[in-house]
Design a protein around this motif. Structure first.
Motif, PDB file in Angstrom:
ATOM      1  N   GLU A 188       0.849  -1.193   0.000  1.00 54.32           N
ATOM      2  CA  GLU A 188       0.000   0.000   0.000  1.00 54.32           C
ATOM      3  C   GLU A 188       0.884   1.242   0.000  1.00 54.32           C
ATOM      4  OE1 GLU A 188      -3.189  -0.102  -0.301  1.00 54.32           O
ATOM      5  OE2 GLU A 188      -3.455  -2.272  -0.061  1.00 54.32           O
ATOM      6  N   GLU A 189       0.366   2.321  -0.547  1.00 51.62           N
ATOM      7  CA  GLU A 189       1.171   3.525  -0.738  1.00 51.62           C
ATOM      8  C   GLU A 189       1.718   4.081   0.570  1.00 51.62           C
ATOM      9  OE1 GLU A 189       1.064   7.763  -3.182  1.00 51.62           O
ATOM     10  OE2 GLU A 189      -0.696   6.450  -3.158  1.00 51.62           O
ATOM     11  N   ASP A 190       0.934   4.024   1.640  1.00 53.08           N
ATOM     12  CA  ASP A 190       1.388   4.621   2.893  1.00 53.08           C
ATOM     13  C   ASP A 190       2.433   3.767   3.611  1.00 53.08           C
ATOM     14  OD1 ASP A 190      -0.295   2.545   3.628  1.00 53.08           O
ATOM     15  OD2 ASP A 190      -1.306   3.685   5.209  1.00 53.08           O
ATOM     16  N   GLU A 191       2.646   2.513   3.156  1.00 55.56           N
ATOM     17  CA  GLU A 191       3.571   1.633   3.861  1.00 55.56           C
ATOM     18  C   GLU A 191       5.030   2.053   3.695  1.00 55.56           C
ATOM     19  OE1 GLU A 191       1.444  -2.658   4.337  1.00 55.56           O
ATOM     20  OE2 GLU A 191       2.057  -2.145   2.287  1.00 55.56           O
ATOM     21  N   GLN A 195       6.076   4.864   4.175  1.00 60.46           N
ATOM     22  CA  GLN A 195       6.322   5.853   5.225  1.00 60.46           C
ATOM     23  C   GLN A 195       6.367   5.228   6.615  1.00 60.46           C
ATOM     24  OE1 GLN A 195       7.101   8.764   4.251  1.00 60.46           O
ATOM     25  NE2 GLN A 195       6.386   8.662   2.128  1.00 60.46           N
ATOM     26  N   ARG A 196       6.080   3.958   6.714  1.00 60.98           N
ATOM     27  CA  ARG A 196       6.072   3.315   8.023  1.00 60.98           C
ATOM     28  C   ARG A 196       7.496   3.178   8.570  1.00 60.98           C
ATOM     29  NH1 ARG A 196       1.681  -0.033   9.563  1.00 60.98           N
ATOM     30  NH2 ARG A 196       3.214  -1.334  10.638  1.00 60.98           N
ATOM     31  N   TYR A 245       6.796   5.353  -3.866  1.00 64.16           N
ATOM     32  CA  TYR A 245       5.915   4.203  -4.056  1.00 64.16           C
ATOM     33  C   TYR A 245       5.519   4.242  -5.517  1.00 64.16           C
ATOM     34  CZ  TYR A 245       1.695   1.308  -3.859  1.00 64.16           C
ATOM     35  OH  TYR A 245       0.740   0.340  -4.072  1.00 64.16           O
ATOM     36  N   THR A 253      11.495   9.265  -0.653  1.00 59.79           N
ATOM     37  CA  THR A 253      10.795   7.983  -0.643  1.00 59.79           C
ATOM     38  C   THR A 253       9.929   7.895  -1.889  1.00 59.79           C
ATOM     39  OG1 THR A 253       8.884   8.817   0.599  1.00 59.79           O
ATOM     40  CG2 THR A 253      10.740   7.938   1.871  1.00 59.79           C
TER      41      THR A 253
END
Length: 629
Positions: free
Chosen positions: A456-459, A461-462, A568, A566
């Motif tokens: 997923e796109e937000d991963e 940034q994890r 994605y 970063t």
């Protein structure tokens, strides 16, 4: 079942397959009970969590082409500076790296290894040898260059032919590697360079052992005097593993001086490739050196005309010794990107991809000094260390001046970056073998990339994005399995600048594939850009990052670019029926080249056509996609 698994794991360790902590090697869940859930989320970690920087291609005065040409700094100096000490150069400069290296392969040439040292010490072995005595007397009389030329012009003919010398010096070389090995702090590998260059065409390989002296002392290095054919080298490596139970790999040099031989569609003999040959190359050459002092080997502007960053530290006049001019048809067999594409076609025909290699950089310095930063460049040879005149010198003077390699043509690269669990021979070698590596042109920026089908796109940034990447995808050097119906591969990328270096310009995804007609294709996508710039619908940044370089003062500022980028990215043109690979290229903002630092320090004016700034970069190992796998 648990008992049996322990026996299997023990046997793997005994035969030297590796440190299992650094491998994704574990039993199927059905074969063990679910372990106790631990509060610490890191207690069960197995994946590589550290990046280590090293040089897999450094020479000392024990390399005959260095020692007989005047180099005097031996293995001890090479190890000492690499682990962080200050040493003195050939011209009397004090030299230190900005930070120690994490690992080193002292890869002195196998051909008459240690000859200059034997002559310097007037060793009885060399004095008892007719040619050795002649060269010894020339050196001691101040005519060492004449001895060097005689040795050099002999090519692949061994005029010394003294097995005792090879045995004695290899014993010392392996002793030195073990002496300086500090597991967890500084890793040294046993290794040497096989220096095949028939007709001056560079097919050199660095040989890197996973093992210590108990195994490597059972052999002596293989040289071009034994054979100039890579297939014979691979047989030597196979015989070593069978004889000792050890592990070994070979790293081809950047191919830009091979004049079409390094990544050819044919065998060295000129015959067609066979399944056996491509399987051998795949087994023993998991990496390729794509950037070093003698030019960058990622791609060439004639091969990648739509790539605005393809013309980087390009060295393409001829072969290694300047005896044969380059012709355009040679280029496709010399550069890594084209080789990666060719590998797809060969795999479709023969079932194995011989060019399924990861990327690394290294220095190839012949000074014992692994300096790869532009402001700390002690160059490739002892006779071109920093001086007011060195910019005028040829590194290789060819019969045809147009084919000479001038020092200003030569860069200050490069470094090998390895993702591993710990700083040990086993862990770093295993990372090389599985291709979890990347190349840099001398900078120490950090790059990670993962490919998968359901990120997923937000991963990206994890804080635990790497854990996610390993759990549900593959890292650089890995293979994506067959595409789920309707899905395209998704990639998560992070790049962090060198803490002592320049901000980042952009992250790019390089895709290569074989189309439905069997034609090889490539495309470069910008997937992250700094300073709030935008990426247009055609996958390109809408403007350049800019340039803060002050050439006169050899300076720049980090007022442009970003320290962290970063990305994605989902492949917008994915076809699940087509073979493909993807690798990441990260570009820094422009910074002064070593020529600018020399110009300022020595107050000299460089020739008008001299390159004075550059954009340092990194190339990750690819992630491959094969239909049906």
């Amino acid at each position: 079942m648990i008992k049996n698994f322990h026996l299997v794991a023990l046997s793997l360790l005994v035969i030297g397959i590796g440190n299992l902590r650094g491998q994704d090697l574990k039993p199927a869940e059905k074969e063990y009970k679910t372990p106790k859930k631990e509060y610490s989320p890191y207690a069960g970690d197995y994946y590589p969590d550290q990046v280590y920087f090293g040089d897999t291609h450094l020479h000392s005065s024990w390399s005959t082409d260095a020692g007989m040409a005047g180099a005097t700094l031996g293995p001890d100096v090479a190890y000492r500076i690499s682990r962080g000490e200050t040493v003195t150069s050939h011209l009397g400069w004090k030299v230190r790296l900005i930070r120690p290296l994490d690992f080193l392969v002292l890869a002195d040439h196998a051909e008459n290894l240690g000859l200059a040292d034997f002559i310097e010490r007037s060793d009885p072995i060399i004095l008892a040898n007719e040619t050795g005595k002649k060269w010894h007397d020339l050196v001691k009389a101040g005519n060492g260059y004449q001895a060097f030329l005689e040795w050099l012009r002999a090519g692949n003919q061994d005029l010394i032919n003294e097995p005792r010398m090879a045995k004695v010096v290899w014993e010392k070389a392996t002793d030195n590697a073990d002496k300086y090995y500090q597991p967890g702090v500084f890793t040294t590998f046993h290794g040497f360079e096989w220096t095949s260059h028939p007709g001056g065409n560079n097919m050199h390989r660095v040989v890197v052992f996973r093992d210590g002296k108990d195994r490597t002392k059972q052999i002596i290095p293989y040289s071009q005097y034994d054979s100039v054919d890579p297939e014979d080298l691979w047989n030597y490596l196979m015989n070593y593993e069978e004889k000792t139970g050890g592990r070994v790999l070979a790293i081809p040099h950047n191919g830009n001086l091979s004049n079409g031989l390094m990544f050819s569609y044919n065998r060295y003999s000129g015959e067609d490739l066979t399944k056996e040959v491509v399987e051998q190359r795949y087994r023993f050459e998991p990496l390729a050196e794509v950037t070093q002092q003698k030019g960058d080997g990622e791609t060439h502007p004639q091969l990648s005309p739509d790539d605005e960053f393809a013309d980087f530290e390009t060295l393409d006049m001829g072969n290694l010794n300047g005896t044969q001019a380059k012709t355009p048809d040679m280029l496709a067999s010399e550069y890594a990107r084209e080789a990666l594409k060719r590998g797809l076609k060969i795999e479709a025909e023969l079932g194995t991809n011989p060019f399924k290699f990861g990327m690394i950089g290294s220095s190839d310095n012949h000074t014992a000094l692994p300096t790869t930063r532009e402001e700390n460049n002690f160059s490739k040879a002892s006779f071109v260390e920093p001086s007011p005149e060195r910019y005028e010198h040829p590194l290789v003077e060819a019969p045809d001046p147009a084919l000479s390699i001038m020092l200003t043509d030569v860069g200050a690269a490069g470094l090998a970056a390895v993702w591993a669990r710990e700083n040990t021979r086993e862990s770093i070698w295993d990372a090389m073998a599985r291709r979890e590596t990347y190349a840099t042109s001398g900078t120490r920026l950090r790059v990670r990339v993962f490919g998968g089908w359901d990120f997923e796109e937000d991963e990206v940034q994890r804080p635990d994005f790497a854990r996610t990447g390993y759990d549900r995808g593959v890292p650089m050097g890995g293979d994506l399995k067959a595409a789920p119906s309707g899905e395209a591969p998704k990639f998560m990328v992070r790049a962090l600048r060198d803490p002592d270096g320049a901000n980042l310009d952009r992250i790019q995804m390089i895709k290569g594939w074989m189309d439905a007609q069997g034609e090889l294709q490539e495309r470069v996508y910008d997937i992250a850009v700094s300073d709030g710039r935008k990426i247009s619908s055609d996958g390109k940044a809408n403007k350049a990052v800019g340039n803060t370089v002050d050439v006169k003062n050899a300076s720049y500022t980090n007022s442009i670019g970003d320290p962290l980028l970063t990305a994605y990215w989902t492949d917008p043109d994915f076809d699940p029926s087509l073979r493909a690979f993807y690798y990441v290229r990260v570009l820094e903002i422009p910074t002064p080249r070593w020529t600018a630092y020399d110009s300022k320090f020595f107050n000299v004016k460089m020739p008008d056509d001299t390159v004075m700034y550059l954009q340092d970069r990194a190339y990750t190992s690819p992630i491959w996609y094969t239909p049906g796998e």
